[in-house]
Write a protein that holds these residues in place. Structure first.
Motif, short mmCIF file in Angstrom:
data_model
loop_
_atom_site.label_atom_id
_atom_site.label_comp_id
_atom_site.label_asym_id
_atom_site.label_seq_id
_atom_site.Cartn_x
_atom_site.Cartn_y
_atom_site.Cartn_z
N MET A 1 0.83 -1.18 0.00
CA MET A 1 0.00 0.00 0.00
C MET A 1 0.88 1.25 0.00
SD MET A 1 -3.28 0.67 2.43
CE MET A 1 -4.23 -0.72 1.90
N VAL A 2 0.67 2.14 -0.93
CA VAL A 2 1.48 3.34 -1.09
C VAL A 2 1.04 4.41 -0.10
CG1 VAL A 2 2.19 5.12 -2.71
CG2 VAL A 2 1.75 2.82 -3.54
N LYS A 3 2.02 5.06 0.51
CA LYS A 3 1.71 6.10 1.48
C LYS A 3 2.60 7.32 1.24
CE LYS A 3 0.26 4.22 5.60
NZ LYS A 3 0.51 3.93 6.98
N THR A 4 2.08 8.46 1.65
CA THR A 4 2.88 9.68 1.60
C THR A 4 3.96 9.62 2.67
OG1 THR A 4 2.82 12.09 1.76
CG2 THR A 4 1.26 10.90 3.13
N SER A 5 5.04 10.32 2.46
CA SER A 5 6.10 10.39 3.47
C SER A 5 5.83 11.48 4.50
CB SER A 5 7.45 10.63 2.79
OG SER A 5 7.41 11.86 2.06
N LEU A 6 4.85 12.33 4.27
CA LEU A 6 4.53 13.39 5.23
C LEU A 6 3.86 12.78 6.45
CD1 LEU A 6 3.23 16.24 2.90
CD2 LEU A 6 5.54 15.78 3.68
N GLU A 7 4.13 13.38 7.60
CA GLU A 7 3.64 12.80 8.85
C GLU A 7 2.88 13.80 9.70
OE1 GLU A 7 7.06 11.18 10.82
OE2 GLU A 7 7.34 9.64 9.30
N ILE A 8 2.04 13.25 10.56
CA ILE A 8 1.29 14.06 11.52
C ILE A 8 2.28 14.84 12.39
CG2 ILE A 8 -0.21 13.91 13.56
CD1 ILE A 8 -1.53 11.47 12.20
N GLY A 9 1.97 16.11 12.61
CA GLY A 9 2.79 16.96 13.47
C GLY A 9 3.77 17.84 12.72
N GLN A 10 4.10 17.48 11.49
CA GLN A 10 5.03 18.33 10.75
C GLN A 10 4.27 19.48 10.08
OE1 GLN A 10 6.21 15.09 7.76
NE2 GLN A 10 6.73 16.94 6.64
N SER A 11 4.98 20.53 9.77
CA SER A 11 4.37 21.67 9.09
C SER A 11 3.92 21.24 7.70
CB SER A 11 5.35 22.83 8.95
OG SER A 11 5.62 23.38 10.21
N ALA A 12 2.72 21.64 7.33
CA ALA A 12 2.22 21.35 5.99
C ALA A 12 3.03 22.15 4.98
CB ALA A 12 0.75 21.70 5.89
N PRO A 13 3.47 21.52 3.91
CA PRO A 13 4.23 22.26 2.90
C PRO A 13 3.41 23.39 2.28
CG PRO A 13 4.51 19.90 2.59
CD PRO A 13 3.42 20.09 3.61
N HIS A 14 4.09 24.49 2.02
CA HIS A 14 3.48 25.67 1.40
C HIS A 14 2.98 25.31 0.00
CE1 HIS A 14 3.08 29.72 -0.19
NE2 HIS A 14 3.84 29.34 -1.20
N PHE A 15 1.90 25.93 -0.40
CA PHE A 15 1.43 25.82 -1.78
C PHE A 15 0.71 27.09 -2.18
CE2 PHE A 15 -2.13 24.05 0.66
CZ PHE A 15 -3.20 24.78 0.17
N CYS A 16 0.74 27.38 -3.45
CA CYS A 16 -0.06 28.43 -4.10
C CYS A 16 -0.47 27.87 -5.45
CB CYS A 16 0.76 29.71 -4.33
SG CYS A 16 0.72 30.86 -2.97
N LEU A 17 -1.77 27.70 -5.64
CA LEU A 17 -2.30 27.15 -6.89
C LEU A 17 -3.54 27.93 -7.29
CD1 LEU A 17 -2.11 23.35 -6.01
CD2 LEU A 17 -0.65 24.55 -7.64
N SER A 18 -3.89 27.88 -8.56
CA SER A 18 -5.10 28.55 -9.04
C SER A 18 -6.30 27.63 -8.90
CB SER A 18 -4.93 28.96 -10.50
OG SER A 18 -3.91 29.94 -10.60
#
Length: 162
Positions: A1-18
């Protein structure tokens, strides 16, 4: 099962999208709010339509919890606009045609399809707290009932003061 490497407690990565209206939406625009950031494979497909409609139906419930729902796919702004109109969606859809945010959130993974390896979006949802930290991650999401699960978890976390 594929999972993201991001984890609970870490800062969410910045994004700017339309979004589907061409307006730039950045994570910091929602400072002080809970953000449901969900990645999905493709506009107007059965599972993605179901998920988007369910989040739309619960939009007012999420708003009552000081939360905003943002869907992200690799589709264009125009595709999002048609999808929103056709399905009468009430949420914002963000266009990431260059896949930058998909890579940042680690939701693109290889899979085998008809004897070939392709890179596909793993349906993943991030619940980001008002301070910009990842509060919950759902990997390999099944569209049915998912919006309700996210709303329930949001309410539980808020009750716990997290």
């Amino acid at each position: 099962m594929v999972k993201t490497s991001l984890e609970i407690g870490q800062s969410a990565p910045h994004f700017c999208l339309s979004d589907q209206e061409g307006n730039r939406r950045c994570l910091e625009d929602f400072s002080g709010k809970w953000v449901i950031l969900y990645f999905y494979p493709k506009d107007n497909t059965p599972g993605c339509s179901l998920e988007a409609k369910n989040f739309s139906c619960l939009r007012k419930d999420f708003e009552a919890e000081n939360a905003v729902v943002l869907g992200v796919s690799r589709d264009s702004i125009e595709s999002h606009k048609r999808f929103v109109e056709k399905k009468e969606l009430k949420i914002k859809l963000l266009s990431d045609e260059q896949e930058d945010i998909h890579r940042t959130y680690d939701v693109l993974h290889p899979k085998h399809f008809r004897g070939k390896e392709i890179v596909s979006v793993s349906r993943t949802t991030f619940l980001i707290n008002p301070e910009g930290k990842i509060a919950r991650v759902w990997d390999n999401v099944k569209a049915t009932g998912h919006a309700e699960k996210v709303l329930s978890e949001l309410r539980i976390l808020k009750e716990k003061g997290q």
